[in-house]
Scaffold this motif. Structure first.
Motif, PDB file in Angstrom:
ATOM      1  N   TYR A  11      17.233 -28.196 -73.302  1.00 23.83           N
ATOM      2  CA  TYR A  11      18.650 -27.761 -73.022  1.00 23.83           C
ATOM      3  C   TYR A  11      18.910 -27.155 -71.789  1.00 23.83           C
ATOM      4  CZ  TYR A  11      19.082 -28.988 -78.039  1.00 23.83           C
ATOM      5  OH  TYR A  11      19.125 -29.754 -79.176  1.00 23.83           O
ATOM      6  N   VAL A  18      16.450 -24.219 -71.700  1.00 18.12           N
ATOM      7  CA  VAL A  18      15.793 -23.964 -73.070  1.00 18.12           C
ATOM      8  C   VAL A  18      14.856 -24.983 -73.423  1.00 18.12           C
ATOM      9  CG1 VAL A  18      16.394 -23.223 -75.299  1.00 18.12           C
ATOM     10  CG2 VAL A  18      17.882 -22.547 -73.676  1.00 18.12           C
ATOM     11  N   ALA A  20      13.525 -26.666 -76.221  1.00 17.26           N
ATOM     12  CA  ALA A  20      13.588 -26.583 -77.762  1.00 17.26           C
ATOM     13  C   ALA A  20      12.300 -27.179 -78.439  1.00 17.26           C
ATOM     14  CB  ALA A  20      14.623 -27.174 -78.155  1.00 17.26           C
ATOM     15  N   ARG A  39      10.411 -20.164 -87.803  1.00  9.67           N
ATOM     16  CA  ARG A  39      11.416 -19.323 -87.570  1.00  9.67           C
ATOM     17  C   ARG A  39      12.683 -20.031 -86.922  1.00  9.67           C
ATOM     18  NH1 ARG A  39       7.986 -14.746 -85.860  1.00  9.67           N
ATOM     19  NH2 ARG A  39       6.975 -14.127 -87.778  1.00  9.67           N
ATOM     20  N   SER A  40      13.724 -19.015 -87.259  1.00  9.11           N
ATOM     21  CA  SER A  40      15.041 -19.451 -86.541  1.00  9.11           C
ATOM     22  C   SER A  40      14.868 -19.738 -84.919  1.00  9.11           C
ATOM     23  CB  SER A  40      16.040 -18.577 -86.844  1.00  9.11           C
ATOM     24  OG  SER A  40      17.045 -18.582 -86.003  1.00  9.11           O
ATOM     25  N   GLY A  41      15.226 -20.763 -84.604  1.00 16.21           N
ATOM     26  CA  GLY A  41      14.991 -21.154 -83.023  1.00 16.21           C
ATOM     27  C   GLY A  41      13.685 -21.853 -82.697  1.00 16.21           C
ATOM     28  N   ALA A  42      12.897 -22.065 -83.728  1.00 13.81           N
ATOM     29  CA  ALA A  42      11.666 -22.971 -83.362  1.00 13.81           C
ATOM     30  C   ALA A  42      11.739 -24.324 -83.064  1.00 13.81           C
ATOM     31  CB  ALA A  42      10.760 -22.835 -84.712  1.00 13.81           C
ATOM     32  N   GLY A  43      13.045 -24.739 -83.211  1.00 11.97           N
ATOM     33  CA  GLY A  43      13.161 -26.138 -82.853  1.00 11.97           C
ATOM     34  C   GLY A  43      13.406 -27.298 -84.078  1.00 11.97           C
ATOM     35  N   LYS A  44      13.487 -26.854 -85.120  1.00  8.98           N
ATOM     36  CA  LYS A  44      13.840 -27.700 -86.451  1.00  8.98           C
ATOM     37  C   LYS A  44      14.992 -28.577 -86.475  1.00  8.98           C
ATOM     38  CE  LYS A  44      13.697 -24.129 -89.203  1.00  8.98           C
ATOM     39  NZ  LYS A  44      13.600 -22.954 -88.360  1.00  8.98           N
ATOM     40  N   SER A  45      16.061 -27.900 -86.197  1.00  6.12           N
ATOM     41  CA  SER A  45      16.984 -28.686 -86.229  1.00  6.12           C
ATOM     42  C   SER A  45      17.342 -29.842 -85.001  1.00  6.12           C
ATOM     43  CB  SER A  45      18.434 -27.824 -86.249  1.00  6.12           C
ATOM     44  OG  SER A  45      18.511 -27.210 -87.447  1.00  6.12           O
ATOM     45  N   THR A  46      16.702 -29.408 -83.780  1.00  9.23           N
ATOM     46  CA  THR A  46      16.726 -30.287 -82.739  1.00  9.23           C
ATOM     47  C   THR A  46      15.791 -31.504 -83.006  1.00  9.23           C
ATOM     48  OG1 THR A  46      16.779 -27.920 -81.137  1.00  9.23           O
ATOM     49  CG2 THR A  46      16.023 -30.471 -80.320  1.00  9.23           C
ATOM     50  N   ARG A  49      17.771 -33.668 -85.263  1.00  9.84           N
ATOM     51  CA  ARG A  49      18.758 -34.485 -84.501  1.00  9.84           C
ATOM     52  C   ARG A  49      18.106 -35.540 -83.605  1.00  9.84           C
ATOM     53  NH1 ARG A  49      20.977 -29.190 -83.763  1.00  9.84           N
ATOM     54  NH2 ARG A  49      20.487 -29.232 -81.579  1.00  9.84           N
TER      55      ARG A  49
END
Ligand SMILES: Nc1ncnc2c1ncn2[C@@H]1O[C@H](COP(=O)(O)OP(=O)(O)O)[C@@H](O)[C@H]1O
Ligand SMILES: [Mg+2]
Length: 332
Positions: A11, A18, A20, A39-46, A49
């Protein structure tokens, strides 16, 4: 089946790019439930998507059931998206519509004729165990029931893949089990492939066949559940089968071993420890069901100067032991 190859997502941002996802290679077998943790920010949601085609990878490929999503032109992406259903933490049902009308919504969008729609909605509500609530409104449902409606809606276009981003994070323990029971059921009855993002070890233990740990956009560990938890001392083993908090005595150390009871009988593990004499003791022994396997964890309390001997004896018995770093200095 899902295949990710050298998947990268960057990104751009005013403060610099960034990264991701930083080169993800991953295969999810058809008809399995695959957990993604980190952890939060690890890239899971990306990652999820990219699987839906909502996000274009910067490079690398995303293939779902033989279709390379990442290479499809925009015009064909919409049809491809129907192959994946999405479930989120917050269900976002339309309050003014009945449960049935909520589930029908994606079918309306897809242009499915009314009669066919009604039949499909009835079928879907049966699948998620809400056949008798078709006329109810979202406000009349419990949290778990709402999430089940969300799952029915996600299944409306007959996807082969269900992607779940923290589907149980807003639910209590019992409701979580209700929803996870449904996920298992969908895998078993419909042969659907499920990717489930979660930060809860209990969710992975309860429902996943395989699991991947992401850190800073990279795969740190990945594999069948029983395999990763029996890799003693590995990050997923520690996260999924935590070591009980034992106060270690001075001049003594803990040796920990995790094993599949398929490979080693718990009685044989105990016998190996007993043969070491009175000053070596089992302080904790647990056997837990995990992904259709039974995984044992043994913690042995021994004099520090006998740790190597304990490790050797357990290894000879077929376990893969690890001496915990519980030195006197740390205790002091
Ligand atoms: N749309 C976006 N624009 C810019 N940065 C993003 C965007 N989405 C996610 N990120 C960044 O990418 C990284 C991974 O985010 P995300 O995939 O949401 O992680 P997770 O779901 O594991 O918490 C984070 O550093 C996040 O800030
Ligand atoms: Mg996320």
């Amino acid at each position: 089946m899902i295949e990710l190859s050298a998947l990268r997502k960057v990104y751009p941002s005013p403060d610099g790019d960034v990264v991701a996802l930083d080169g993800i290679d991953l295969t999810v077998e058809r008809g399995t439930v695959h957990g993604v943790v980190g952890r939060s920010g690890a890239g899971k949601s990306t990652l999820i998507r990219c699987l839906t085609g909502l996000e274009r990878p910067t490079s690398g490929t995303v293939t779902v059931d033989g279709v390379t999503i990442s290479a499809l032109p925009e015009a064909r992406l919409r049809a491809a998206r129907r192959r994946t259903g999405m479930v989120f933490q917050h269900v976002n049902l339309l309050d003014s519509r009945t449960i049935a009308a909520n589930v029908a919504y994606p079918l309306e969008v897809a242009g499915v004729p009314r009669r066919q729609r009604a039949a499909r909605v009835a079928e879907l509500l049966d699948v998620v165990g809400l056949g008798d609530r078709a006329g109810a409104h979202p406000a009349q449902l419990s949290g778990g029931q709402k999430q089940r409606v969300g799952i029915a809606r996600a299944l409306a276009t007959e996807p082969s893949v269900l992607l779940c981003d923290e589907p149980t994070s807003a639910l209590d323990g019992e409701t979580t089990r209700e929803v996870l029971g449904l996920v298992r059921d969908l895998r078993d009855r419909l042969g659907i492939t499920v990717v489930i993002i979660t930060h809860e070890p209990a969710v992975v233990r309860e429902v996943c066949d395989a699991v991947t740990l992401l850190q800073h956009g990279r795969v740190v560990q990945s594999g069948a559940l029983a395999d990763v938890v029996t890799q003693v001392g590995s990050p997923l083993s520690r996260a999924l089968v935590p070591v009980p908090d034992l106060p270690p005595g001075a001049r003594r150390a803990l040796v920990e071993a995790v094993y599949s009871t398929r490979a080693v009988a718990t009685s044989a593990a105990f016998a190996a420890v007993a043969s070491l004499g009175d000053d070596v003791e089992v302080t904790s022994a647990t056997v837990e069901p995990l992904a259709g396997e039974r995984v044992g964890r043994l913690i042995v309390d021994a004099p520090r100067d006998r740790v190597e001997e304990v490790v050797a004896r357990l290894r000879a018995a077929g376990l893969e032991p690890l001496a915990a770093p519980t030195s006197e200095e740390e205790v002091a």
